[in-house]
Scaffold this active site. Sequence first.
Site, PDB file in Angstrom:
ATOM      1  CG  HIS A 121      -3.716  -1.640   7.252  1.00 55.51           C
ATOM      2  ND1 HIS A 121      -3.291  -1.531   5.947  1.00 55.51           N
ATOM      3  CD2 HIS A 121      -3.947  -0.367   7.674  1.00 55.51           C
ATOM      4  CE1 HIS A 121      -3.253  -0.243   5.598  1.00 55.51           C
ATOM      5  NE2 HIS A 121      -3.640   0.471   6.629  1.00 55.51           N
ATOM      6  CG  ASN A 215       8.026   0.572  -4.817  1.00 54.05           C
ATOM      7  OD1 ASN A 215       7.871  -0.308  -5.666  1.00 54.05           O
ATOM      8  ND2 ASN A 215       7.017   1.047  -4.102  1.00 54.05           N
TER       9      ASN A 215
HETATM   10  P1  OAD Z   1       0.251  -2.364  -2.811  1.00 52.94           P
HETATM   11  O1  OAD Z   1      -0.042  -3.673  -3.432  1.00 52.94           O
HETATM   12  O2  OAD Z   1      -0.674  -1.232  -3.095  1.00 52.94           O
HETATM   13  O3  OAD Z   1       1.699  -1.874  -3.248  1.00 52.94           O
HETATM   14  C1  OAD Z   1       2.807  -2.722  -3.185  1.00 52.94           C
HETATM   15  C2  OAD Z   1       4.026  -1.923  -3.579  1.00 52.94           C
HETATM   16  O4  OAD Z   1       5.149  -2.766  -3.459  1.00 52.94           O
HETATM   17  C3  OAD Z   1       3.999  -1.396  -5.021  1.00 52.94           C
HETATM   18  O5  OAD Z   1       4.389  -0.026  -5.019  1.00 52.94           O
HETATM   19  C4  OAD Z   1       5.038  -2.255  -5.730  1.00 52.94           C
HETATM   20  O6  OAD Z   1       5.726  -1.553  -6.744  1.00 52.94           O
HETATM   21  C5  OAD Z   1       5.976  -2.604  -4.598  1.00 52.94           C
HETATM   22  N1  OAD Z   1       6.699  -3.865  -4.780  1.00 52.94           N
HETATM   23  C6  OAD Z   1       6.258  -5.002  -5.382  1.00 52.94           C
HETATM   24  N2  OAD Z   1       7.182  -5.974  -5.308  1.00 52.94           N
HETATM   25  C7  OAD Z   1       8.229  -5.444  -4.618  1.00 52.94           C
HETATM   26  C8  OAD Z   1       9.494  -5.954  -4.195  1.00 52.94           C
HETATM   27  N3  OAD Z   1       9.864  -7.198  -4.455  1.00 52.94           N
HETATM   28  N4  OAD Z   1      10.306  -5.114  -3.500  1.00 52.94           N
HETATM   29  C9  OAD Z   1       9.932  -3.835  -3.236  1.00 52.94           C
HETATM   30  N5  OAD Z   1       8.761  -3.304  -3.598  1.00 52.94           N
HETATM   31  C10 OAD Z   1       7.915  -4.094  -4.276  1.00 52.94           C
HETATM   32  O7  OAD Z   1       0.417  -2.627  -1.254  1.00 52.94           O
HETATM   33  P2  OAD Z   1       0.353  -1.588  -0.047  1.00 52.94           P
HETATM   34  O8  OAD Z   1       0.907  -0.266  -0.427  1.00 52.94           O
HETATM   35  O9  OAD Z   1       0.934  -2.278   1.115  1.00 52.94           O
HETATM   36  O10 OAD Z   1      -5.085  -2.538   3.106  1.00 52.94           O
HETATM   37  O11 OAD Z   1      -1.209  -1.455   0.142  1.00 52.94           O
HETATM   38  C11 OAD Z   1      -1.708  -0.706   1.199  1.00 52.94           C
HETATM   39  C12 OAD Z   1      -2.988  -1.303   1.694  1.00 52.94           C
HETATM   40  O12 OAD Z   1      -3.909  -1.448   0.599  1.00 52.94           O
HETATM   41  C13 OAD Z   1      -2.869  -2.722   2.248  1.00 52.94           C
HETATM   42  O13 OAD Z   1      -2.421  -2.747   3.571  1.00 52.94           O
HETATM   43  C14 OAD Z   1      -4.275  -3.215   2.136  1.00 52.94           C
HETATM   44  C15 OAD Z   1      -4.574  -2.734   0.744  1.00 52.94           C
HETATM   45  O14 OAD Z   1      -5.921  -2.559   0.450  1.00 52.94           O
HETATM   46  C16 OAD Z   1      -5.886  -3.229   3.908  1.00 52.94           C
HETATM   47  O15 OAD Z   1      -5.988  -4.436   3.836  1.00 52.94           O
HETATM   48  C17 OAD Z   1      -6.640  -2.389   4.884  1.00 52.94           C
END
Ligand code: OAD
Length: 243
Positions: A121, A215
Site C-alpha cells: 500500500h 491475531n
Molecule cells: P485493520 O485495522 O483493519 O486490522 C488490524 C487487525 O490487527 C485486526 O484484525 C486486529 O484484531 C489485529 N490486531 C490489533 N492489535 C493487534 C496486536 N497487538 N497483535 C496482533 N493483531 C492485532 O488493519 P489492516 O487489516 O492492516 O489501507 O487494514 C488493511 C488496510 O485497510 C490498511 O492497509 C489500510 C486500511 O484502509 C490503506 O491505507 C490502503
Amino acid sequence: MSDQSDINAARDRISSARSIAVLTGAGISADSGVPTFRGDGGLWKQFRAEALATPEAFESHPEIVWEWYHWRRKIIAEKRPNPAHDALVVLERSCSDFTLITQNVDGLHLLAGSRKIIELHGSLWRVRCTDCGRTTENRSLDLPPLPACEGCHALLRPDVVWFGEAINPVDLQKSLEACRSAEVFLVVGTSGVVQPAASFASLAKAHGAFTIEINTVDSELVDCDAWLTGRASEMVPQLIGSL
Ligand code: OAD
C-alpha cells in the site's frame, strides 16, 4: 493465548520450510503504538476513509488530505519497531526464499531491518509528483501544507495506495508469486477485509502452503491451518524464536 503445542507445531513447519511468505497488517504495529484502522480506537472509527484516502478526496481538498498525512507522519515518526518486526528480520535471514508483504505504510519493517519486503500500500515516507510522477523518499516533518515537486513544482501527494486505486502491478505480481511458491504463509495482524491482500492466504493455501494466522481476535480470514491468538509482539517472537 494459544496452546504451546499449537505454537510448537507451527514453529516446526517454519523451521523446515524452504520458502516462506509473510503478510502483515496494522496489528503488527499496534504494539509499537501505531493506531490500527478498524476495531476499538481504529482510525476509520474516527475519520471517514472517503474523505481522506481516495483520489477524489485529494482532488477536491488536497490540503485536508495532506493535513491528515502530516499528522500521521508526526505520530509515526516517534514510533519504533517492536519484537514482532525484529523477529521477522531474524526469519528473513534464516530463509533464502523469503518475502514479506506488508499492507502497512508506517515504514517500521524497513526500520527494523527487513529487506525482502513489498510495501503493497506504499509508504508514508515517500512522496510522488502528481504531474511528472517522480517518487522520492521524504522523511521531513516540516513539509509545507501543500508540498511541491522540486523538479516541476507541481503538487506532491503521499506515495500510498488510496481506495479505488490499483496496486503497483510489479508489487502485485511479486506478491502473487510469493503466495504461490510459499511452503509456509504467515499472516500477522490484519482484519482481512481489504483486497487483494485479503485473498493471499487462501491463494497460498490453494497452492499447498501451510497457513498460520496471528491475531488478537478472530479475523475475516477463514482458511488458515493454525490460529495463534495473542499480541503480535509476543506471538511472533515465540513462533520464530532464534532460528
Ligand atoms: P485493520 O485495522 O483493519 O486490522 C488490524 C487487525 O490487527 C485486526 O484484525 C486486529 O484484531 C489485529 N490486531 C490489533 N492489535 C493487534 C496486536 N497487538 N497483535 C496482533 N493483531 C492485532 O488493519 P489492516 O487489516 O492492516 O489501507 O487494514 C488493511 C488496510 O485497510 C490498511 O492497509 C489500510 C486500511 O484502509 C490503506 O491505507 C490502503
